[in-house]
Motif scaffolding. Structure first.
Motif, mmCIF file in Angstrom:
data_model
loop_
_atom_site.group_PDB
_atom_site.id
_atom_site.type_symbol
_atom_site.label_atom_id
_atom_site.label_comp_id
_atom_site.label_asym_id
_atom_site.label_seq_id
_atom_site.Cartn_x
_atom_site.Cartn_y
_atom_site.Cartn_z
ATOM 1 N N PRO A 11 139.225 -52.578 125.707
ATOM 2 C CA PRO A 11 140.084 -52.996 126.825
ATOM 3 C C PRO A 11 141.026 -54.135 126.458
ATOM 4 C CG PRO A 11 137.810 -52.744 127.555
ATOM 5 C CD PRO A 11 137.791 -52.649 126.067
ATOM 6 N N GLU A 12 140.623 -54.976 125.523
ATOM 7 C CA GLU A 12 141.472 -56.095 125.127
ATOM 8 C C GLU A 12 142.800 -55.604 124.549
ATOM 9 O OE1 GLU A 12 142.623 -60.009 124.676
ATOM 10 O OE2 GLU A 12 140.830 -59.226 125.680
ATOM 11 N N SER A 13 142.780 -54.435 123.924
ATOM 12 C CA SER A 13 143.988 -53.890 123.298
ATOM 13 C C SER A 13 144.707 -52.867 124.165
ATOM 14 C CB SER A 13 143.633 -53.240 121.957
ATOM 15 O OG SER A 13 143.090 -54.188 121.058
ATOM 16 N N TYR A 14 144.039 -52.328 125.174
ATOM 17 C CA TYR A 14 144.602 -51.203 125.916
ATOM 18 C C TYR A 14 144.769 -51.439 127.412
ATOM 19 C CZ TYR A 14 144.123 -48.257 121.795
ATOM 20 O OH TYR A 14 144.258 -47.720 120.535
ATOM 21 N N LEU A 15 144.404 -52.600 127.905
ATOM 22 C CA LEU A 15 144.439 -52.836 129.348
ATOM 23 C C LEU A 15 144.889 -54.261 129.607
ATOM 24 C CD1 LEU A 15 143.671 -51.801 132.248
ATOM 25 C CD2 LEU A 15 141.404 -52.815 131.824
ATOM 26 N N GLY A 16 145.756 -54.445 130.588
ATOM 27 C CA GLY A 16 146.178 -55.802 130.919
ATOM 28 C C GLY A 16 146.966 -55.865 132.204
ATOM 29 N N ILE A 17 147.114 -57.071 132.713
ATOM 30 C CA ILE A 17 147.927 -57.339 133.899
ATOM 31 C C ILE A 17 149.133 -58.146 133.466
ATOM 32 C CG2 ILE A 17 148.048 -58.648 136.061
ATOM 33 C CD1 ILE A 17 145.203 -57.868 136.633
ATOM 34 N N ARG A 18 150.315 -57.746 133.922
ATOM 35 C CA ARG A 18 151.540 -58.470 133.625
ATOM 36 C C ARG A 18 152.234 -58.836 134.940
ATOM 37 N NH1 ARG A 18 149.727 -59.498 129.623
ATOM 38 N NH2 ARG A 18 150.451 -59.224 127.475
ATOM 39 N N SER A 19 152.684 -60.071 135.018
ATOM 40 C CA SER A 19 153.407 -60.543 136.194
ATOM 41 C C SER A 19 154.875 -60.750 135.848
ATOM 42 C CB SER A 19 152.815 -61.857 136.709
ATOM 43 O OG SER A 19 151.490 -61.674 137.157
ATOM 44 N N PHE B 176 150.489 -57.047 117.558
ATOM 45 C CA PHE B 176 150.438 -58.248 116.727
ATOM 46 C C PHE B 176 149.143 -59.036 116.937
ATOM 47 C CE2 PHE B 176 155.119 -57.718 116.400
ATOM 48 C CZ PHE B 176 155.218 -57.768 115.017
ATOM 49 N N LYS B 177 148.595 -58.985 118.150
ATOM 50 C CA LYS B 177 147.308 -59.647 118.371
ATOM 51 C C LYS B 177 146.224 -58.986 117.513
ATOM 52 C CE LYS B 177 148.194 -62.690 121.722
ATOM 53 N NZ LYS B 177 149.636 -62.493 121.880
ATOM 54 N N ARG B 178 146.274 -57.652 117.404
ATOM 55 C CA ARG B 178 145.294 -56.946 116.571
ATOM 56 C C ARG B 178 145.484 -57.321 115.101
ATOM 57 N NH1 ARG B 178 140.223 -55.297 116.942
ATOM 58 N NH2 ARG B 178 139.754 -53.722 115.347
ATOM 59 N N ALA B 179 146.737 -57.430 114.669
ATOM 60 C CA ALA B 179 147.000 -57.841 113.293
ATOM 61 C C ALA B 179 146.462 -59.243 113.032
ATOM 62 C CB ALA B 179 148.501 -57.775 113.015
ATOM 63 N N GLN B 180 146.539 -60.121 114.039
ATOM 64 C CA GLN B 180 145.984 -61.470 113.887
ATOM 65 C C GLN B 180 144.471 -61.424 113.691
ATOM 66 O OE1 GLN B 180 147.234 -63.947 117.194
ATOM 67 N NE2 GLN B 180 149.338 -63.214 117.031
ATOM 68 N N VAL B 181 143.803 -60.585 114.481
ATOM 69 C CA VAL B 181 142.347 -60.446 114.351
ATOM 70 C C VAL B 181 141.986 -59.981 112.945
ATOM 71 C CG1 VAL B 181 140.351 -59.103 115.119
ATOM 72 C CG2 VAL B 181 141.953 -60.042 116.810
ATOM 73 N N LEU B 182 142.675 -58.966 112.462
ATOM 74 C CA LEU B 182 142.385 -58.438 111.132
ATOM 75 C C LEU B 182 142.708 -59.453 110.041
ATOM 76 C CD1 LEU B 182 143.773 -54.817 111.640
ATOM 77 C CD2 LEU B 182 141.390 -55.565 111.764
ATOM 78 N N LEU B 183 143.766 -60.228 110.245
ATOM 79 C CA LEU B 183 144.125 -61.262 109.273
ATOM 80 C C LEU B 183 143.025 -62.310 109.159
ATOM 81 C CD1 LEU B 183 146.348 -62.431 107.392
ATOM 82 C CD2 LEU B 183 147.220 -63.677 109.392
ATOM 83 N N GLN B 184 142.484 -62.712 110.303
ATOM 84 C CA GLN B 184 141.416 -63.718 110.280
ATOM 85 C C GLN B 184 140.141 -63.179 109.654
ATOM 86 O OE1 GLN B 184 141.472 -66.454 114.036
ATOM 87 N NE2 GLN B 184 142.454 -64.552 114.675
ATOM 88 N N ARG B 185 139.937 -61.863 109.739
ATOM 89 C CA ARG B 185 138.766 -61.238 109.112
ATOM 90 C C ARG B 185 138.985 -60.957 107.629
ATOM 91 N NH1 ARG B 185 137.565 -56.319 113.349
ATOM 92 N NH2 ARG B 185 136.905 -57.558 115.173
ATOM 93 N N GLY B 186 140.215 -61.131 107.163
ATOM 94 C CA GLY B 186 140.521 -60.787 105.788
ATOM 95 C C GLY B 186 140.611 -59.300 105.546
ATOM 96 N N GLU B 187 140.940 -58.517 106.596
ATOM 97 C CA GLU B 187 140.948 -57.063 106.504
ATOM 98 C C GLU B 187 142.350 -56.468 106.475
ATOM 99 O OE1 GLU B 187 138.562 -55.572 109.682
ATOM 100 O OE2 GLU B 187 136.767 -56.692 109.081
ATOM 101 N N ILE B 188 143.362 -57.299 106.287
ATOM 102 C CA ILE B 188 144.728 -56.783 106.250
ATOM 103 C C ILE B 188 145.540 -57.628 105.284
ATOM 104 C CG2 ILE B 188 145.584 -58.227 108.156
ATOM 105 C CD1 ILE B 188 147.218 -55.831 109.107
ATOM 106 N N GLU B 189 146.447 -56.978 104.577
ATOM 107 C CA GLU B 189 147.355 -57.675 103.675
ATOM 108 C C GLU B 189 148.777 -57.539 104.204
ATOM 109 O OE1 GLU B 189 146.988 -56.388 99.672
ATOM 110 O OE2 GLU B 189 144.847 -56.894 99.509
#
Length: 429
Positions: free
Chosen positions: A362-370, A253-266
């Motif tokens: 890395p923003e989409s494929y790597l992270g730390i969760r607690s 959903f974060k990726r969808a937000q990025v694309l939405l702000q770019r106008g690249e997704i409907e």
């Protein structure tokens, strides 16, 4: 109070058996009508355990079934007390309606959705009680004071403490139901409660207006309940596979937000509004939506685009994350709790560098969760037991409960499996 009756109703529940509501009883007729509102029926389409079905394939239960279960336990306990203490009877409607509707404001994907979108189900529950035309009208027609009383319960400000304690406290009917129900549906054996014993020992103190539990009869059952809760959190709710699935859902959903702000997704209007609200929440603004748009969203609507995104080549990241979620091709989780913070950051930097060289974001494929687990916390009044010396905190009476007070934190690194070599190499260097 409007005495409006209706046809009786029975729900055949996998945990509690037959849950019958008497349409000839004014309060239970109200409950039947509340269940039939679109806002409550929507809960059928929201999973209770969000992404846990990836790990425990039976975890398909809904917020609807849980809410009806909470009503059942609350009614059982309240009616037992009201038979002995007649002064409680006027509070039956506010208690049972609050139990039934306590989760009506949940977002798609339940608690995972709250993290992803930045919304809080308690706030939306309050809005639904105020603004939903059917729910608010039913409550006000029954008793003009009922909507305000339920708001007090939500805010933990109701003048009779017992009512709020039954709905939301350290020892409430919500927890009783979800621990037992989630244990049943996941197949985990940790959540077996002695509910009959707990209901038997719970009493009412007219002087304080609060729940009362005799230490001599109730200590063992409450200790068991707290241990059950601890193990369900460590072994089910915070299972590393569930954390990985939540991570992919979040990044999707974060990726969808990025694309939405770019106008690249409907997107459809409902999801579009939700993503813009989530973007605003990430910037520190409130998560705001018109109530009809909030109630239009459920797990099915928000999962529907995943198949199209997975098949589309327009954005490789969104396509890959969607495919992974649909196919259960989850990332790997590695426990890095033992690493000092500096070493954790060094490890993340090393994996990030390799990902960039290989064309991964890395923003989409790597992270730390607690994951934080506390078997018992001393907030508000905690759990008070009646002893010969008066009312005492359970942690003062039980060494076992004192051991559960300490917060346990687990830290996980989440990453695609092909990067296991660099992670393991760092950990065992």
């Amino acid at each position: 109070m409007a005495l409006r009756f209706c046809k009786s109703r029975t729900y055949h529940d996998p945990l509690h058996g037959a849950i019958s509501l008497d349409g000839g009883d004014a309060v239970e007729a109200l409950l039947i009508r509340l269940i039939d509102t679109p806002a409550f029926q929507r809960l059928r389409r929201i999973r209770q355990l969000d992404t846990a079905f990836f790990t425990f394939h039976g975890a398909e239960g809904s917020r609807f079934t849980h809410s009806v279960g909470v009503l059942y336990i609350t009614r059982r306990l309240f009616d037992k007390l009201a038979r002995r203490y007649a002064e409680l009877r006027p509070y039956r409607a506010v208690t049972l309606a609050s139990a039934l509707l306590h989760d009506i404001g949940h977002s798609p994907f339940s608690h995972a959705g709250e993290e992803i979108f930045g919304c809080h189900h308690e706030a939306w529950t309050a809005r639904i009680l105020r603004e939903d035309p059917q729910v608010s009208t039913l409550l006000a027609e029954f008793d003009p004071q009922l909507p305000a009383q339920m708001q007090q319960v939500l805010q933990k400000q109701f003048p009779l403490p017992l009512v709020g304690q039954l709905i939301s406290s350290q020892l409430d009917c919500d927890r009783f139901d979800y621990l037992m129900r989630d244990s049943l549906l996941t197949g985990a054996q940790y959540g077996h409660l002695d509910l009959d014993r707990i209901v038997t020992v719970m009493d009412y103190d007219p002087e304080t207006g609060s729940l009362s539990i005799p230490a001599r009869k109730g200590l063992g059952a409450i200790e068991h309940y707290l241990v059950v809760r601890y193990f369900m959190y460590t072994q089910v709710y915070q299972h590393p596979k569930s954390l990985c699935a939540r991570f992919i859902l979040d990044r999707l959903f974060k990726r969808a937000q990025v694309l939405l702000q770019r106008g690249e997704i409907e997107l459809d209007p409902v999801l579009t509004a939700w993503l813009w609200a989530a973007i605003a929440a990430q910037k520190g603004d409130p998560f705001e939506l018109p109530l009809p748009l909030y109630l239009a969203a459920d797990d099915g609507l928000f999962s529907y685009p995943f198949r199209f995104w997975a098949m589309s080549g327009r954005d490789p990241i969104l396509a890959d994350l969607s495919r992974r979620y649909l196919d259960r091709d989850l990332f790997k989780a590695r426990n890095i709790t033992h690493l000092p913070e500096e070493d954790r950051q060094t490890l993340v930097a090393s994996v990030s560098e390799k990902m960039r060289r290989e064309g991964l974001d890395p923003e989409s494929y790597l992270g730390i969760r607690s994951a934080h687990t506390q078997g018992y916390s001393l907030y508000a009044q905690g759990i008070q037991l009646q002893t010969e010396r008066g009312c005492e905190e359970i942690a003062q009476l039980s060494p076992l409960v004192r051991a559960l007070v300490k917060t346990q934190q687990q830290v996980w690194l989440i990453f695609p499996r092909p990067y296991s070599d660099i992670v393991e190499g760092f950990l065992y260097a």
